[in-house]
Write a protein that holds these residues in place. Structure first.
Motif, PDB file in Angstrom:
ATOM      1  N   ASP A  44      34.968  17.236 -26.883  1.00  0.00           N
ATOM      2  CA  ASP A  44      35.674  16.077 -27.453  1.00  0.00           C
ATOM      3  C   ASP A  44      35.295  14.783 -26.734  1.00  0.00           C
ATOM      4  OD1 ASP A  44      36.865  17.850 -29.076  1.00  0.00           O
ATOM      5  OD2 ASP A  44      38.760  17.952 -27.978  1.00  0.00           O
ATOM      6  N   ARG A  45      34.801  14.899 -25.488  1.00  0.00           N
ATOM      7  CA  ARG A  45      34.560  13.689 -24.699  1.00  0.00           C
ATOM      8  C   ARG A  45      33.087  13.510 -24.319  1.00  0.00           C
ATOM      9  NH1 ARG A  45      37.764  16.452 -21.695  1.00  0.00           N
ATOM     10  NH2 ARG A  45      36.234  16.344 -20.027  1.00  0.00           N
ATOM     11  N   THR A 110      34.610  11.611 -17.956  1.00  0.00           N
ATOM     12  CA  THR A 110      35.011  12.768 -17.146  1.00  0.00           C
ATOM     13  C   THR A 110      36.443  13.168 -17.469  1.00  0.00           C
ATOM     14  OG1 THR A 110      35.719  11.342 -15.349  1.00  0.00           O
ATOM     15  CG2 THR A 110      33.448  12.147 -15.259  1.00  0.00           C
ATOM     16  N   SER A 111      36.826  14.386 -17.078  1.00  0.00           N
ATOM     17  CA  SER A 111      38.177  14.881 -17.392  1.00  0.00           C
ATOM     18  C   SER A 111      39.232  14.060 -16.632  1.00  0.00           C
ATOM     19  CB  SER A 111      38.281  16.353 -17.001  1.00  0.00           C
ATOM     20  OG  SER A 111      38.173  16.472 -15.604  1.00  0.00           O
ATOM     21  N   PRO A 112      40.489  14.040 -17.127  1.00  0.00           N
ATOM     22  CA  PRO A 112      41.549  13.295 -16.443  1.00  0.00           C
ATOM     23  C   PRO A 112      41.675  13.693 -14.972  1.00  0.00           C
ATOM     24  CG  PRO A 112      42.313  14.043 -18.575  1.00  0.00           C
ATOM     25  CD  PRO A 112      40.964  14.649 -18.380  1.00  0.00           C
ATOM     26  N   ALA A 113      41.439  14.979 -14.660  1.00  0.00           N
ATOM     27  CA  ALA A 113      41.511  15.440 -13.268  1.00  0.00           C
ATOM     28  C   ALA A 113      40.471  14.737 -12.400  1.00  0.00           C
ATOM     29  CB  ALA A 113      41.289  16.942 -13.213  1.00  0.00           C
ATOM     30  N   LYS A 114      39.383  14.312 -13.020  1.00  0.00           N
ATOM     31  CA  LYS A 114      38.319  13.629 -12.257  1.00  0.00           C
ATOM     32  C   LYS A 114      38.378  12.119 -12.457  1.00  0.00           C
ATOM     33  CE  LYS A 114      35.594  17.352 -11.079  1.00  0.00           C
ATOM     34  NZ  LYS A 114      34.308  17.754 -10.535  1.00  0.00           N
ATOM     35  N   GLY A 115      39.477  11.625 -13.065  1.00  0.00           N
ATOM     36  CA  GLY A 115      39.699  10.188 -13.146  1.00  0.00           C
ATOM     37  C   GLY A 115      39.259   9.525 -14.438  1.00  0.00           C
ATOM     38  N   SER A 116      38.914  10.281 -15.467  1.00  0.00           N
ATOM     39  CA  SER A 116      38.489   9.730 -16.763  1.00  0.00           C
ATOM     40  C   SER A 116      37.478   8.600 -16.619  1.00  0.00           C
ATOM     41  CB  SER A 116      39.697   9.236 -17.570  1.00  0.00           C
ATOM     42  OG  SER A 116      40.541  10.308 -17.881  1.00  0.00           O
ATOM     43  N   LYS A 117      36.437   8.841 -15.832  1.00  0.00           N
ATOM     44  CA  LYS A 117      35.439   7.792 -15.583  1.00  0.00           C
ATOM     45  C   LYS A 117      34.310   7.897 -16.607  1.00  0.00           C
ATOM     46  CE  LYS A 117      35.870   7.348 -10.548  1.00  0.00           C
ATOM     47  NZ  LYS A 117      36.725   8.508 -10.277  1.00  0.00           N
ATOM     48  N   PRO A 118      33.755   6.736 -17.005  1.00  0.00           N
ATOM     49  CA  PRO A 118      32.607   6.782 -17.917  1.00  0.00           C
ATOM     50  C   PRO A 118      31.379   7.341 -17.218  1.00  0.00           C
ATOM     51  CG  PRO A 118      33.062   4.519 -17.275  1.00  0.00           C
ATOM     52  CD  PRO A 118      34.162   5.345 -16.706  1.00  0.00           C
ATOM     53  N   PHE A 119      30.564   8.060 -18.006  1.00  0.00           N
ATOM     54  CA  PHE A 119      29.342   8.670 -17.452  1.00  0.00           C
ATOM     55  C   PHE A 119      28.218   8.606 -18.473  1.00  0.00           C
ATOM     56  CE2 PHE A 119      26.444  12.236 -17.198  1.00  0.00           C
ATOM     57  CZ  PHE A 119      26.110  12.302 -15.862  1.00  0.00           C
TER      58      PHE A 119
END
Lengths: 204, 194
Positions: A44-45, A110-119
């Motif tokens: 999804d992301r 990235t997943s919310p656990a990893k801070g939802s950072k763009p990659f």
């Protein structure tokens, strides 16, 4: 690499990423189809874009779907964008001396656990990764895309501004390339949702 | 100089292929059928390296038939095209690749929609409203750009197809002779006379 044509670009914004591809499928200078998307959802992301030999684009889409499904089942969680980038890299390097003729681009959050950072990340045809902080481009219009993106991109763009930036960059670049164009599709990925828009482009 | 043309219309796909079996500059035969009926609602026209073409087409035909016997129902057009593509893509990276280009036309009974796929020897697959293979494609595709209508009745579709064949007859340096035309619609696949 230039048989079928096509280009892909990805850009980073503020808590969002965007990825776009053109829709042309050609056979040398002859345009065969104008509905050939080169960007596919992985989760999804995470989205994966591939430019190059069309048969390998299709084969690798199936291959990555299989490998990501196996990962999800084994790990009992969704794959992270960075992990997926390494999966892409090793899949391509497996064929080091008889490569798939595509260059991939990975864009995700990235997943919310990893801070939802763009990659975002790009790679060459044998899987040499390029972790860019701003934008990555591949395809027959890559020279044009580099130039325009260098001029238009700025840090911390909001989703709607990023959409405008990537769309203008992409459309103006492919208009200078005979092997890319015939319409474009843009995906804006934010932690909450993905916005997909088809762009009206010059049809020549 | 082999040439194939196909187009979709309202509830049907028309596939036309020339009937010449040529070797070098000699026409060996002018009633060769280059369109295989793969199932009740599936057609495939093929061209390319002589020898490879018939071998590959029969391989596809028998395997799709085997699928139908095993699972008591035929593959729908989209999975059938995907499977055919995969055979060519795998073959491309094998010791002796098939050099065959295809047009796959089918009618999906489940959704009542016609489908047409353009496939080349590399394993490139494109879902298209109209398609052509061979030198004729350089003339025919631009004609179809202008005259193709996805909502056209069968009579209108045949009219467009005739225009395409006439154009090839006019512009290609070697005449292709008669074209064999097959259609697939809700009533199944069959041959028609132009």
């Amino acid at each position: 690499m230039q048989i079928n044509g096509g280009s892909v670009i990805a850009m980073v914004g503020k808590n969002c990423v965007a990825i776009a591809s053109d829709l042309r499928l050609g056979n040398q200078a002859l345009t065969v189809a104008t509905n050939f998307e080169k960007v596919f959802p992985v989760t999804d992301r995470i989205y994966l874009g591939m430019a190059g030999l069309a048969t390998d684009v299709l084969t690798l889409r199936e291959r990555f779907r299989f490998r990501v499904n196996m990962y999800t089942i084994k790990e009992e969680r969704e794959i992270e964008p960075e992990t997926f980038a390494h999966l892409v890299s090793s899949t391509l390097y497996e064929r080091r001396f008889g490569p798939y003729f595509i260059e991939p681009i990975i864009a995700g959050i990235t997943s919310p656990a990893k801070g939802s950072k763009p990659f975002i990340a790009g790679a060459d045809l044998i899987g040499c990764l390029n972790f860019a902080k701003d934008f990555v481009v591949v395809g027959t219009a890559s020279d044009e895309l580099f130039g325009i993106a260098e001029g238009l991109w700025e840090p911390d763009l909001e989703p709607e501004d990023l959409f405008e930036t990537i769309s203008q960059t992409f459309l103006n670049a492919v208009d200078r390339d005979a092997f890319s164009g015939w319409g474009a599709i843009v995906h804006i990925i934010t932690p909450e949702k993905v916005i997909t828009r088809k762009l009206q482009a010059r049809m020549d | 100089m082999e040439c194939q043309v196909a187009l979709t219309g309202k509830g049907y796909v028309l596939v036309a292929a020339d009937t010449v079996a040529a070797r070098s500059i000699v026409k060996m035969k002018h009633d060769e059928d280059k369109i295989k009926v793969l199932g009740s609602h599936l057609l495939m026209s093929y061209s390319g390296e002589p020898g490879d073409t018939v071998q590959f087409a029969e391989y596809i035909e028998r395997n799709l038939r085997l699928h139908q016997i095993r699972y008591l129902q035929p593959l729908r057009p989209s999975p059938a095209a995907a499977w055919i593509r995969r055979q060519l893509a795998d073959s491309l990276r094998s010791r002796s690749p098939y050099s065959v280009n295809l047009l796959v036309g089918g009618y999906d009974i489940a959704t009542s929609e016609p489908h047409l796929y353009w496939v080349d020897y590399l394993g490139t697959l494109a879902h298209v409203p109209y398609a052509a293979q061979g030198y004729g494609s350089y003339f025919v595709l631009s004609l179809l750009d202008r005259y193709h209508n996805p909502e056209a009745t069968l009579e209108e579709g045949i009219e467009t197809l005739k225009r395409c064949i006439a154009e090839m007859e006019k512009r290609l340096i070697v005449g292709l002779g008669k074209f064999k035309v097959k259609i697939v619609d809700k009533d199944g696949a069959r041959e028609i006379e132009l």
